[in-house]
Design an enzyme around this catalytic site. Structure first.
Site, PDB file in Angstrom:
ATOM      1  N   PHE A  92      43.023  30.221  36.226  1.00  0.00           N
ATOM      2  CA  PHE A  92      42.560  31.254  37.248  1.00  0.00           C
ATOM      3  C   PHE A  92      41.471  31.601  36.320  1.00  0.00           C
ATOM      4  O   PHE A  92      41.346  31.928  35.119  1.00  0.00           O
ATOM      5  CB  PHE A  92      43.558  32.350  37.104  1.00  0.00           C
ATOM      6  CG  PHE A  92      42.857  33.546  37.950  1.00  0.00           C
ATOM      7  CD1 PHE A  92      42.950  33.543  39.307  1.00  0.00           C
ATOM      8  CD2 PHE A  92      42.057  34.596  37.491  1.00  0.00           C
ATOM      9  CE1 PHE A  92      42.532  34.897  40.224  1.00  0.00           C
ATOM     10  CE2 PHE A  92      41.252  35.407  38.167  1.00  0.00           C
ATOM     11  CZ  PHE A  92      41.723  35.477  39.503  1.00  0.00           C
ATOM     12  N   ASP A 151      37.950  29.312  28.460  1.00  0.00           N
ATOM     13  CA  ASP A 151      37.880  30.670  29.184  1.00  0.00           C
ATOM     14  C   ASP A 151      38.927  31.598  28.322  1.00  0.00           C
ATOM     15  O   ASP A 151      39.947  31.531  28.433  1.00  0.00           O
ATOM     16  CB  ASP A 151      38.217  30.662  30.712  1.00  0.00           C
ATOM     17  CG  ASP A 151      38.272  31.908  31.642  1.00  0.00           C
ATOM     18  OD1 ASP A 151      37.911  32.781  30.861  1.00  0.00           O
ATOM     19  OD2 ASP A 151      38.174  31.757  32.766  1.00  0.00           O
ATOM     20  N   LYS A 153      37.125  41.453  30.367  1.00  0.00           N
ATOM     21  CA  LYS A 153      38.106  42.374  30.385  1.00  0.00           C
ATOM     22  C   LYS A 153      38.287  43.336  28.906  1.00  0.00           C
ATOM     23  O   LYS A 153      37.399  44.229  28.851  1.00  0.00           O
ATOM     24  CB  LYS A 153      39.404  41.669  30.024  1.00  0.00           C
ATOM     25  CG  LYS A 153      39.689  40.882  31.538  1.00  0.00           C
ATOM     26  CD  LYS A 153      41.101  40.053  31.590  1.00  0.00           C
ATOM     27  CE  LYS A 153      41.158  39.553  33.045  1.00  0.00           C
ATOM     28  NZ  LYS A 153      41.796  40.637  34.011  1.00  0.00           N
TER      29      LYS A 153
HETATM   30  N1  PLP Z   1      38.929  34.327  33.705  1.00  0.00           N
HETATM   31  C1  PLP Z   1      40.406  34.538  33.309  1.00  0.00           C
HETATM   32  C2  PLP Z   1      41.000  33.741  32.362  1.00  0.00           C
HETATM   33  C3  PLP Z   1      41.109  35.677  33.975  1.00  0.00           C
HETATM   34  O1  PLP Z   1      42.219  35.789  33.630  1.00  0.00           O
HETATM   35  C4  PLP Z   1      40.159  36.418  34.825  1.00  0.00           C
HETATM   36  C5  PLP Z   1      41.007  37.530  35.375  1.00  0.00           C
HETATM   37  O2  PLP Z   1      41.909  37.819  35.473  1.00  0.00           O
HETATM   38  C6  PLP Z   1      38.958  35.891  35.264  1.00  0.00           C
HETATM   39  C7  PLP Z   1      38.400  34.765  34.628  1.00  0.00           C
HETATM   40  C8  PLP Z   1      38.172  36.851  36.166  1.00  0.00           C
HETATM   41  O3  PLP Z   1      37.870  38.018  35.488  1.00  0.00           O
HETATM   42  P1  PLP Z   1      37.295  39.080  36.667  1.00  0.00           P
HETATM   43  O4  PLP Z   1      38.512  39.767  37.462  1.00  0.00           O
HETATM   44  O5  PLP Z   1      36.780  40.429  35.659  1.00  0.00           O
HETATM   45  O6  PLP Z   1      36.119  38.742  37.285  1.00  0.00           O
END
Ligand code: PLP
Length: 423
Positions: A149, A234, A263
């Site tokens: 994700f 990520d 986050k």
């Molecule tokens: N990358 C990872 C690993 C995530 O867990 C998330 C969101 O849960 C995102 C990217 C996307 O972040 P956002 O919801 O702030 O766009």
């Protein structure tokens, strides 16, 4: 004048009605169905209070946003000061708060990571990282992992691996290929001359809290180096103490070429995202310094929150706390899980990124509602509804962890009774 119980009920009804009419009717119905017939009002530390004044332990935590807790005094003080000074940037004169936050990120990130671009969310951070790869390598191919994700914008969604959120939006960006997570050989096989980068979460979060086999990240690092391909890690969810080290990749001593953050970087108070890379790769931005930009990215308020959050993580030793409290919570969840081998597959995770996998997602849903009744908030992971997540703030106390464990035991007991009655 204090609100009477009927005033409060009217406030709750009005919020549900407005959600149903103007925000997201299906979501409002789902929340009510899960037994949460209330609305949030304020928050502090590990607790979220509803309008009735009831405090809930926040085990959803954003998810992953509230590592330093809700409304940390240091973050709130920095934000109040910045509000009185200059909340948003002129975007012409240099923004010293952005520079300070970028320097702090360079100090805590592994390897040679040095330059940071700030944006407003995790998905935007991933978008920016993918664009930087394209600019630096001129190659369109990206190897990503099944179940991953990375966010819900088109590029981030293309890198993500869960079908539910992707299929309705196809065709997505070309050039992405997905291989099983945890299988380094599959990455090696998927790399060809068109591939510019591999993108991974060090621990897959929304796929159901899945840690790869030990040594995986090191192997992938070697494969990327040999092939001349960039490695994007990520760490939007795993980063900033969540898993018991500053970054999850620190546990294997691996440094990526680009790291994405979000986050918890906003100190639980501001939306912010960021991608950070090396001086060599950042050269791609030299010809046109505005080739990638964002109106609100790097705004002074968000950057003050980020700098304060990074200081709090160090001052309060939140990596250690995430490890200690995480071990306590995992042991408790595993003890409960062992009593229900037919209902629960396993409790797992690292630090305070924990998940419990149920054999059936409906049973997990009943357990979530049961925990809610005992004033503990949780939810399932986005790409794996059978997995209930536990991501409380690292400032949670040992006593609060005990409350979470007994609420979980209650939730599973209720779920077991319902499952028995239905069979
Ligand atoms: N990358 C990872 C690993 C995530 O867990 C998330 C969101 O849960 C995102 C990217 C996307 O972040 P956002 O919801 O702030 O766009």
């Amino acid at each position: 004048m204090t609100a009477t119980p009927s005033d409060v009920d009217a406030q709750i009804d009005a919020a549900f009605e407005r959600y149903a009419k103007h925000v997201n009717p299906a979501f409002a119905a789902l929340i009510k169905f899960m037994g949460f017939d209330t609305v949030e009002d304020r928050a502090e530390g590990a607790l979220v209070y509803d309008v009735r004044g009831r405090g809930y332990i926040d085990c959803l935590g954003g998810p992953g946003v509230f590592t330093i807790g809700h409304r940390h005094p240091k973050v709130i003080a920095a934000l109040k000061d910045q509000l009185d000074r200059m909340p948003l940037s002129s975007r012409l004169l240099l923004n010293r708060w952005q520079a300070e936050a970028a320097e702090k990120i360079a100090e805590v990130t592994p390897g040679e990571l040095q330059y940071t671009f700030f944006c407003n969310s995790g998905a935007e951070a991933v978008e920016g990282a993918l664009k930087l790869v394209r600019l630096h390598t001129r190659k369109p191919g990206v190897v990503a992992t099944i179940g991953a994700f990375h966010g819900k914008t088109f590029g981030a969604l293309s890198a993500s691996g869960g079908a539910v959120h992707k299929t309705p939006f196809e065709p997505l960006l070309p050039g992405f290929r997905h291989v099983p997570f945890g299988d380094a050989a599959a990455i090696e096989e998927a790399i060809d001359d068109t591939v510019g980068a591999v993108i991974l979460e060090p621990i897959q979060s929304e796929a159901g809290i899945i840690a790869p086999p030990e040594g995986y990240l090191r192997q992938v690092r070697e494969i990327c180096d040999e092939a001349g391909v960039l490695l994007i890690l990520d760490e939007v969810q795993t980063g900033l103490a969540r898993t018991g080290t500053m970054f999850a990749c620190d546990a294997e001593g691996v440094a990526p070429d680009i790291i994405t953050l979000g986050k918890a970087l906003g100190g639980g108070a501001m939306p912010i995202g960021a991608f950070t890379s090396t001086a060599e790769i950042w050269e791609a931005f030299r010809d046109n310094p505005l080739i990638h930009s964002s109106t609100f990215g790097g705004n002074p308020l968000a950057c003050r929150a980020a700098t304060a959050a990074l200081e709090v993580i160090a001052e309060e030793q939140l990596c250690d706390k995430a490890r200690e409290r995480g071990a306590q919570l995992l042991a408790g969840l595993q003890k409960v899980a062992a009593q229900y081998p037919d209902l629960i597959v396993e409790a797992r995770g690292r630090g305070l990124l924990l998940g419990v996998e149920f054999a059936d997602s409906d049973v997990g849903g009943i357990a979530i509602a049961g925990m809610g009744a005992r004033q503990v908030l949780s939810a399932y992971t986005l790409n794996a509804p059978k997995v209930v997540r536990f991501e409380p703030p690292a400032v949670i106390t040992g006593e609060q962890i005990d409350t979470v464990i007994s609420a979980f035991a209650h939730g599973v007991r209720v779920a077991a009774e319902v499952a028995r009655a239905a069979s």
